[in-house]
Structures are given as C-alpha cells and as structure tokens.
Design a protein around this motif. Structure first.
Motif, PDB file in Angstrom:
ATOM      1  N   TYR A 157       0.754  -1.374  -0.074  1.00  0.00           N
ATOM      2  CA  TYR A 157       0.104   0.043  -0.032  1.00  0.00           C
ATOM      3  C   TYR A 157       0.682   1.244   0.004  1.00  0.00           C
ATOM      4  CZ  TYR A 157      -3.424  -3.548   1.552  1.00  0.00           C
ATOM      5  OH  TYR A 157      -4.133  -4.557   1.724  1.00  0.00           O
ATOM      6  N   ARG A 181       1.187   4.277   1.718  1.00  0.00           N
ATOM      7  CA  ARG A 181       0.940   4.930   3.262  1.00  0.00           C
ATOM      8  C   ARG A 181       1.615   6.118   3.213  1.00  0.00           C
ATOM      9  NH1 ARG A 181       0.996  -0.402   6.722  1.00  0.00           N
ATOM     10  NH2 ARG A 181      -0.047   0.982   8.248  1.00  0.00           N
ATOM     11  N   ALA A 228      -3.225   1.312   5.918  1.00  0.00           N
ATOM     12  CA  ALA A 228      -3.176   0.612   4.736  1.00  0.00           C
ATOM     13  C   ALA A 228      -4.644   0.364   4.093  1.00  0.00           C
ATOM     14  CB  ALA A 228      -2.635  -0.790   4.892  1.00  0.00           C
ATOM     15  N   GLU A 288      -7.362   0.299   1.079  1.00  0.00           N
ATOM     16  CA  GLU A 288      -7.493  -0.619  -0.219  1.00  0.00           C
ATOM     17  C   GLU A 288      -7.547   0.497  -1.347  1.00  0.00           C
ATOM     18  OE1 GLU A 288      -7.490  -3.851  -1.098  1.00  0.00           O
ATOM     19  OE2 GLU A 288      -6.769  -4.225   0.431  1.00  0.00           O
ATOM     20  N   ARG A 318      -4.006   0.667  -2.489  1.00  0.00           N
ATOM     21  CA  ARG A 318      -3.167  -0.625  -2.661  1.00  0.00           C
ATOM     22  C   ARG A 318      -2.522  -0.374  -4.134  1.00  0.00           C
ATOM     23  NH1 ARG A 318      -5.857  -6.798  -2.080  1.00  0.00           N
ATOM     24  NH2 ARG A 318      -3.909  -7.797  -3.043  1.00  0.00           N
TER      25      ARG A 318
END
Length: 153
Positions: free
Chosen positions: A48, A50, A58, A60, A63
């Motif tokens: 991820y 971040r 994290a 989605e 991602r």
C-alpha cells in the motif's frame, strides 16, 4: 558486489538458499537471476501507499497493483500544490523487508527513479507536486535495487 546482493535479498525478506533461480518460494516472492545478481520480480502480499494523506493506514484505495512483472503502481490525487506529501510503500503490518522508504535521499522528483530501501523504519519519501491532479506512484522491483517513480497520470 556480493554484499549488495545479500543485503537486497535480506532487505526484501527472501531466502536464497532454498530456491532455484526462477522458481517460486512457497508462495513467497519469486526470484530470478539477472546478470549475476538476484532480483525480486514479484511480491507475495498486498502493498500500500501509506502516507500523511492516508493517515498512514493501509487503505484498499491505495493498494498497489501489478502492471508488469516486477512493476507495481497506484494512482493518487494530490490537491495541494507546494505541499510536501510524505509517504512510504509498505504491507499492512509494516513488516521488515516490506517497508519501503528512501535509500539515500527522500526527495522525489517527477519522472526520476529514486532508490528505495524496503527494510527501513523512518525514511519517508517526500514529494511536492507543482500542480494539483492525478499522479501515478510506482515501485519497480525489476533491477538490482528497488526504485520509486512518480509520474503525472
């Protein structure tokens, strides 16, 4: 040279002693031999983007997706030109070997690859967009050293 190879393998959490080149490591990252050095070409877990703009979660939405063998990217919208966005690329648990920040210098320039270290705790990348809009952040694992690349999307 050998020290750099072993450091890269260790930084990415791989074991070179149980795997033949080009064979998967029991669901772990795949290795391949390129001009005498081992290189990671794929990941065995979600990674991820971040950063301060994700509250370091994290999420989605951030991602990374594989776009080619060994190349992962995510699309992000930066809305504050002139602000320095701090970020890393990491798995959901900040696992050593899957916690990628800068290797030598964290200042990211648009379109210029920057060496990454995937076994770092504090080395955040810093990117200051000159205008708001969509950007693509990529982690390139195809070479001897992982690299981060930011481009306009």
């Amino acid at each position: 040279m050998k020290q750099h190879i072993f450091a890269l393998i260790a930084a990415l959490g791989l074991s070179a002693c149980t795997t033949a080149p080009g064979k998967p490591t029991n669901g772990a990252a795949e290795q391949q031999v390129q001009t005498g050095h081992a290189a990671v070409s794929s990941l065995d877990r979600p990674m991820y983007l971040r950063g301060d703009f994700t509250l370091w979660d994290a999420d989605e939405v951030y991602r990374l997706k594989q776009t080619q063998t060994g190349l992962y990217s995510v699309r992000v919208r930066f809305m504050s030109p002139g602000k320095v966005y701090e970020f890393k690329i990491a798995d959901a648990k900040w696992t050593p070997g899957y916690n990628c920040g800068f290797r030598y210098d964290g200042k990211v320039s648009l379109g210029k690859p920057l060496a990454a270290d995937c076994d770092t705790v504090y080395n955040y990348f810093g990117f200051m967009p000159d205008r708001k809009g969509w950007y693509r952040i990529a982690l390139d694992l195809r070479g001897e050293v992982p690299q981060l690349i930011v481009q306009r999307d």
